[in-house]
Write an enzyme that holds these catalytic residues in place. Structure first.
Site, PDB file in Angstrom:
ATOM      1  N   CYS A   1     -24.915 -20.510  -5.359  1.00 47.58           N
ATOM      2  CA  CYS A   1     -25.718 -21.670  -4.966  1.00 47.58           C
ATOM      3  C   CYS A   1     -27.304 -20.876  -4.177  1.00 47.58           C
ATOM      4  CB  CYS A   1     -25.066 -22.135  -4.704  1.00 47.58           C
ATOM      5  SG  CYS A   1     -25.516 -22.763  -2.925  1.00 47.58           S
TER       6      CYS A   1
ATOM      7  N   VAL B   1     -25.087 -23.064   9.347  1.00 47.09           N
ATOM      8  CA  VAL B   1     -23.671 -23.158   9.029  1.00 47.09           C
ATOM      9  C   VAL B   1     -23.729 -22.567   7.223  1.00 47.09           C
ATOM     10  CG1 VAL B   1     -22.970 -25.076   6.731  1.00 47.09           C
ATOM     11  CG2 VAL B   1     -24.019 -25.596   9.694  1.00 47.09           C
TER      12      VAL B   1
ATOM     13  N   ARG C   1     -30.273 -35.036  -7.948  1.00 47.37           N
ATOM     14  CA  ARG C   1     -28.681 -34.422  -7.377  1.00 47.37           C
ATOM     15  C   ARG C   1     -28.123 -34.822  -7.010  1.00 47.37           C
ATOM     16  NH1 ARG C   1     -26.574 -28.568  -7.157  1.00 47.37           N
ATOM     17  NH2 ARG C   1     -24.409 -29.770  -6.823  1.00 47.37           N
TER      18      ARG C   1
ATOM     19  N   LYS D   1     -23.292 -39.215  -1.593  1.00 50.86           N
ATOM     20  CA  LYS D   1     -22.864 -38.663  -2.996  1.00 50.86           C
ATOM     21  C   LYS D   1     -21.459 -37.767  -2.125  1.00 50.86           C
ATOM     22  CE  LYS D   1     -24.741 -34.770  -3.140  1.00 50.86           C
ATOM     23  NZ  LYS D   1     -24.247 -33.456  -2.865  1.00 50.86           N
ATOM     24  N   ASN D   2     -21.265 -37.466  -1.384  1.00 46.54           N
ATOM     25  CA  ASN D   2     -20.730 -36.811  -0.762  1.00 46.54           C
ATOM     26  C   ASN D   2     -19.651 -37.294   0.176  1.00 46.54           C
ATOM     27  OD1 ASN D   2     -22.369 -34.273  -1.116  1.00 46.54           O
ATOM     28  ND2 ASN D   2     -22.863 -33.770   1.102  1.00 46.54           N
TER      29      ASN D   2
ATOM     30  N   ARG E   1     -21.188 -19.541  -0.757  1.00 47.35           N
ATOM     31  CA  ARG E   1     -20.494 -20.387  -0.762  1.00 47.35           C
ATOM     32  C   ARG E   1     -19.788 -20.274  -1.582  1.00 47.35           C
ATOM     33  NH1 ARG E   1     -23.782 -25.248  -2.287  1.00 47.35           N
ATOM     34  NH2 ARG E   1     -21.813 -26.513  -0.939  1.00 47.35           N
TER      35      ARG E   1
ATOM     36  N   ASP F   1     -27.586 -30.448   6.338  1.00 48.32           N
ATOM     37  CA  ASP F   1     -28.565 -31.319   5.480  1.00 48.32           C
ATOM     38  C   ASP F   1     -29.664 -32.130   5.552  1.00 48.32           C
ATOM     39  OD1 ASP F   1     -25.423 -32.274   3.358  1.00 48.32           O
ATOM     40  OD2 ASP F   1     -26.441 -30.528   4.165  1.00 48.32           O
TER      41      ASP F   1
ATOM     42  N   ARG G   1     -21.198 -26.985  -6.595  1.00 49.73           N
ATOM     43  CA  ARG G   1     -19.492 -26.706  -6.184  1.00 49.73           C
ATOM     44  C   ARG G   1     -19.026 -27.387  -6.541  1.00 49.73           C
ATOM     45  NH1 ARG G   1     -18.102 -22.903  -2.452  1.00 49.73           N
ATOM     46  NH2 ARG G   1     -17.804 -23.974  -0.221  1.00 49.73           N
TER      47      ARG G   1
HETATM   48  C1  EPZ Z   1     -20.999 -30.177   1.537  1.00 52.37           C
HETATM   49  O1  EPZ Z   1     -20.560 -28.531   1.468  1.00 52.37           O
HETATM   50  C2  EPZ Z   1     -21.369 -30.489   1.221  1.00 52.37           C
HETATM   51  N1  EPZ Z   1     -21.330 -31.468  -0.131  1.00 52.37           N
HETATM   52  C3  EPZ Z   1     -23.200 -29.933   1.735  1.00 52.37           C
HETATM   53  O2  EPZ Z   1     -23.591 -30.751   1.491  1.00 52.37           O
HETATM   54  C4  EPZ Z   1     -23.134 -29.818   3.322  1.00 52.37           C
HETATM   55  O3  EPZ Z   1     -24.196 -29.192   3.389  1.00 52.37           O
HETATM   56  C5  EPZ Z   1     -22.185 -29.011   3.797  1.00 52.37           C
HETATM   57  O4  EPZ Z   1     -20.204 -29.598   3.127  1.00 52.37           O
HETATM   58  C6  EPZ Z   1     -22.372 -28.163   4.895  1.00 52.37           C
HETATM   59  O5  EPZ Z   1     -22.302 -30.008   5.675  1.00 52.37           O
HETATM   60  C7  EPZ Z   1     -20.220 -32.160  -0.708  1.00 52.37           C
HETATM   61  O6  EPZ Z   1     -19.942 -32.163   0.439  1.00 52.37           O
HETATM   62  C8  EPZ Z   1     -20.036 -32.135  -2.081  1.00 52.37           C
HETATM   63  P1  EPZ Z   1     -18.509 -26.219   3.571  1.00 52.37           P
HETATM   64  P2  EPZ Z   1     -19.163 -27.633   1.050  1.00 52.37           P
HETATM   65  O7  EPZ Z   1     -17.360 -25.621   3.214  1.00 52.37           O
HETATM   66  O8  EPZ Z   1     -17.759 -28.285   1.590  1.00 52.37           O
HETATM   67  C9  EPZ Z   1     -18.253 -21.259   4.434  1.00 52.37           C
HETATM   68  C10 EPZ Z   1     -25.733 -31.637   0.273  1.00 52.37           C
HETATM   69  O9  EPZ Z   1     -27.129 -31.163   0.342  1.00 52.37           O
HETATM   70  N2  EPZ Z   1     -16.713 -21.395   3.984  1.00 52.37           N
HETATM   71  O10 EPZ Z   1     -18.613 -27.787   4.996  1.00 52.37           O
HETATM   72  O11 EPZ Z   1     -19.282 -27.064   0.293  1.00 52.37           O
HETATM   73  C11 EPZ Z   1     -19.758 -22.117   3.527  1.00 52.37           C
HETATM   74  O12 EPZ Z   1     -20.205 -20.577   2.629  1.00 52.37           O
HETATM   75  C12 EPZ Z   1     -24.941 -30.410   0.267  1.00 52.37           C
HETATM   76  O13 EPZ Z   1     -25.373 -32.744  -0.712  1.00 52.37           O
HETATM   77  C13 EPZ Z   1     -15.983 -20.684   3.023  1.00 52.37           C
HETATM   78  O14 EPZ Z   1     -17.474 -19.688   3.884  1.00 52.37           O
HETATM   79  O15 EPZ Z   1     -19.172 -27.051   2.592  1.00 52.37           O
HETATM   80  C14 EPZ Z   1     -21.003 -22.251   4.395  1.00 52.37           C
HETATM   81  O16 EPZ Z   1     -21.395 -20.853   5.407  1.00 52.37           O
HETATM   82  C15 EPZ Z   1     -24.780 -29.244   0.322  1.00 52.37           C
HETATM   83  N3  EPZ Z   1     -15.275 -20.472   2.642  1.00 52.37           N
HETATM   84  C16 EPZ Z   1     -19.474 -23.403   5.697  1.00 52.37           C
HETATM   85  O17 EPZ Z   1     -18.368 -22.116   5.348  1.00 52.37           O
HETATM   86  C17 EPZ Z   1     -14.946 -21.609   2.305  1.00 52.37           C
HETATM   87  O18 EPZ Z   1     -13.638 -21.625   1.455  1.00 52.37           O
HETATM   88  C18 EPZ Z   1     -19.777 -24.277   5.431  1.00 52.37           C
HETATM   89  O19 EPZ Z   1     -19.877 -24.608   4.005  1.00 52.37           O
HETATM   90  C19 EPZ Z   1     -15.382 -23.166   2.506  1.00 52.37           C
HETATM   91  C20 EPZ Z   1     -16.416 -22.575   3.598  1.00 52.37           C
END
Ligand code: EPZ
Length: 418
Positions: free
Chosen positions: A117, A327, A397, A22-23, A122, A305, A93
Site C-alpha cells: 500500500c 514503523v 477512510r 476506526k482501529n 506491509r 499515525d 489491509r
Molecule cells: C495497524 O496496522 C493500524 N491499522 C495502522 O493504522 C497503524 O499505522 C499500525 O497498526 C501501526 O500502529 C489497524 O489497526 C487497522 P502493524 P497494522 O502490523 O497492524 C510490519 C491508520 O492510519 N509487519 O502494526 O497493519 C509492518 O510492515 C492505519 O489508521 C511485518 O513485517 O500494522 C510494519 O512495518 C495505517 N509483518 C510494522 O510491522 C507482519 O506480519 C507494524 O505494522 C505484520 C507487520
C-alpha cells in the site's frame, strides 16, 4: 472524486466530540466470526473502512444492521463462505483480521495476501507464522493464503516485530484454540486492549492485554456481547494539532487523554497549553510552535499515525526539527505535497528534517493515504489563501465528517463533490 477547499488563517475555537476508533471498530466487527451469538457494537464510526469490512462480512454471510446511529447488530450464524477476496483486501489491509477468527471457528480460510500500500509493503508473515505455530496448515496459492486447522492448539508465539493486527488476529484465534497461548512482544495499543475487553465479554479468557505478554486460555465457544467502541485517539490527536497549528483554543470532548500521552507531551514541548478538562482535553496555542524532534514508536510511544499531522505543525515551527519514522518504510508521501505549500523539508532515509517557516501558502494538493490527507488539511487550515485537497476518499477512510467538525470550530473548509 470529492475535494476539500480550505481558506486558512482562522484560529479554531470551541468544542468538538471525537468519534469511535476506526482501529478498534474493525477488529471488533471481525470478532463476530468467532460466535453464533449476536454482537451489539456501539459508537461505531461511519467511515469508508467500516463500510468495507461490513461488505466483507456480509459477503461471508454475516448479517449486520445499524439499529441507531453508530449502533450495529451483527450475527454470523449463517456464514457460508470463508474467503476474503483480493479486491477487498487490496482496498483495506485490515480485512486480514478475518483470518484468525475464520480459522478458529470454522477451521478454514482463504484470504488474499494484502499486497503493498502507499505506506509500505506491509506483509502478514507474522500473522501466518503465529497461526502455523498454532497448528494451522498454511499454503500460498495464486496470491491467496489457504489455511486449514481442524482445531488450533495453544502455543507460545513471539512476534519479532510489534504488529497491531498481528496481535489482534492471533489473540482472536487463540480464544477458541485447545489449550493456552502466550503472545510475546505483543502490541500494547489501546485498540488491542479494547478488543480483549470485548472478547472477555464474549467469554474468552485473556490476561495481559495492554502489556507485551498476552495469555489466552482457549475455550470451547464464545457468546454474543454488547460493547462500546473506544474513542479514536488518532482523530483526537489530529484535532489537537488543528487547534495548535491555527493558534486556537479547542476542547476535544469524549477522548481518553491517556491514549495519546506521547502526542500531548510533544504538543506541550512545542508550546501548546494542553489540559485535561471535564470530559476531554483542552488545547490552546498562542504563538508559532517551537521546533520539536519526534520519533515514531509502537504504543505508548509517539504514534506513527500521528507523524504526518505533527509534521504539518513543525512545517511552521520557529526552527529545525527532525521527524523519524521507524514503523513504516514509506510514510513520507505527504512531504512533496506539503512542500508545494512552501514547507522546507528534506528526507534522508527514515528521517525528515523540517525547517519551519512563518506561514504556508495555499495550493492544490493531492492526498495519497489516510494520514497524509489529514496533514494536508491541517496545513491548509494554517496556510494563507486557498488550499484544495484532492482525492479526499483517502480521508474518508478514517475520519467521520472531519470537515463538519472543523467548520463547527470556525474553520473555513467545504467539500466539493465531483
Ligand atoms: C495497524 O496496522 C493500524 N491499522 C495502522 O493504522 C497503524 O499505522 C499500525 O497498526 C501501526 O500502529 C489497524 O489497526 C487497522 P502493524 P497494522 O502490523 O497492524 C510490519 C491508520 O492510519 N509487519 O502494526 O497493519 C509492518 O510492515 C492505519 O489508521 C511485518 O513485517 O500494522 C510494519 O512495518 C495505517 N509483518 C510494522 O510491522 C507482519 O506480519 C507494524 O505494522 C505484520 C507487520
Amino acid at each position: 472524486m470529492d475535494r476539500l477547499v480550505i481558506r486558512g488563517g482562522k484560529p479554531l475555537r470551541g468544542s468538538v466530540t471525537v468519534s469511535g476508533a476506526k482501529n478498534a471498530a474493525l477488529p471488533a466487527m471481525a470478532a463476530v466470526l468467532l460466535t453464533p451469538g449476536e454482537l451489539i457494537l456501539e459508537n461505531v464510526p461511519s467511515l469508508r473502512d467500516v463500510g468495507t469490512i461490513e461488505r466483507l462480512l456480509s459477503f461471508m454471510g454475516v448479517e449486520s444492521r445499524e439499529v441507531a446511529p453508530g449502533t450495529v447488530h451483527l450475527t454470523s450464524r449463517a456464514v457460508r463462505q470463508f474467503e476474503v477476496p483480493y479486491d477487498l483486501v487490496r482496498t483495506m489491509r485490515a480485512s486480514v483480521l478475518a483470518l484468525g477468527p475464520l480459522l478458529a471457528r470454522f477451521g478454514k480460510a482463504r484470504v488474499s495476501l494484502p499486497g503493498g500500500c502507499a505506506i509500505g509493503p506491509r506483509p502478514i508473515n507474522l500473522h501466518l507464522a503465529g497461526l502455523h505455530g498454532m497448528g494451522a496448515e498454511i499454503d500460498l496459492v495464486e496470491g491467496y493464503v489457504v489455511a486449514k486447522a481442524p482445531r488450533l492448539t495453544g502455543a507460545r508465539i513471539h512476534f519479532e516485530t510489534v504488529t497491531v493486527t498481528g496481535t489482534e488476529n492471533l489473540m482472536m484465534a487463540a480464544t477458541l484454540a485447545k489449550g493456552t497461548s502466550v503472545l510475546e512482544n505483543a502490541a500494547c495499543e489501546p485498540e488491542v486492549v479494547d478488543l480483549a475487553c470485548l472478547l472477555r465479554k464474549m467469554g474468552a479468557r485473556i490476561e495481559g492485554a495492554g502489556t507485551a505478554t498476552i495469555t489466552v486460555e482457549g475455550v470451547e465457544d464464545l457468546t454474543g456481547a454488547q460493547h462500546r467502541i473506544i474513542p479514536d485517539r488518532i482523530e483526537a490527536g489530529t484535532l489537537a494539532v488543528a487547534a495548535a497549528i491555527t493558534q486556537g483554543d479547542v476542547l476535544i470532548q469524549g477522548c481518553i487523554p491517556q491514549h495519546f500521552e506521547a502526542v500531548m507531551a510533544k504538543l506541550q514541548e512545542a508550546g501548546a497549553a494542553v489540559a485535561v478538562e471535564e470530559g476531554g482535553l483542552r488545547v490552546r496555542m498562542a504563538a508559532r510552535p517551537r521546533p520539536v524532534d519526534v520519533t515514531t514508536e509502537p504504543f505508548p510511544g509517539f504514534a506513527t499515525d500521528m507523524q504526518a499531522q505533527f509534521m504539518a505543525l513543525m512545517a511552521i515551527a520557529e526552527g529545525r526539527s527532525v521527524i523519524t519514522e521507524t514503523v513504516f518504510e514509506n510514510r513520507f508521501m505527504h512531504i512533496p505535497e506539503i512542500s508545494r505549500m512552501g514547507a522546507d523539508i528534506s528526507v534522508g532515509g527514515r528521517a525528515a528534517v523540517v525547517r519551519g517557516i512563518p506561514c504556508l501558502r495555499g495550493a492544490p494538493v493531492m492526498a495519497t493515504d489516510l494520514r497524509a490527507s489529514a496533514s494536508l488539511v491541517l496545513a491548509g487550515l494554517q496556510a494563507r489563501a486557498e488550499t484544495v485537497v484532492h482525492r479526499v476518499y483517502h480521508l474518508d477512510r478514517g475520519y467521520e465528517r472531519l470537515e463538519a467538525k472543523l467548520q463547527s470550530l470556525g474553520g473555513e473548509i467545504r467539500r466539493v463533490e465531483d
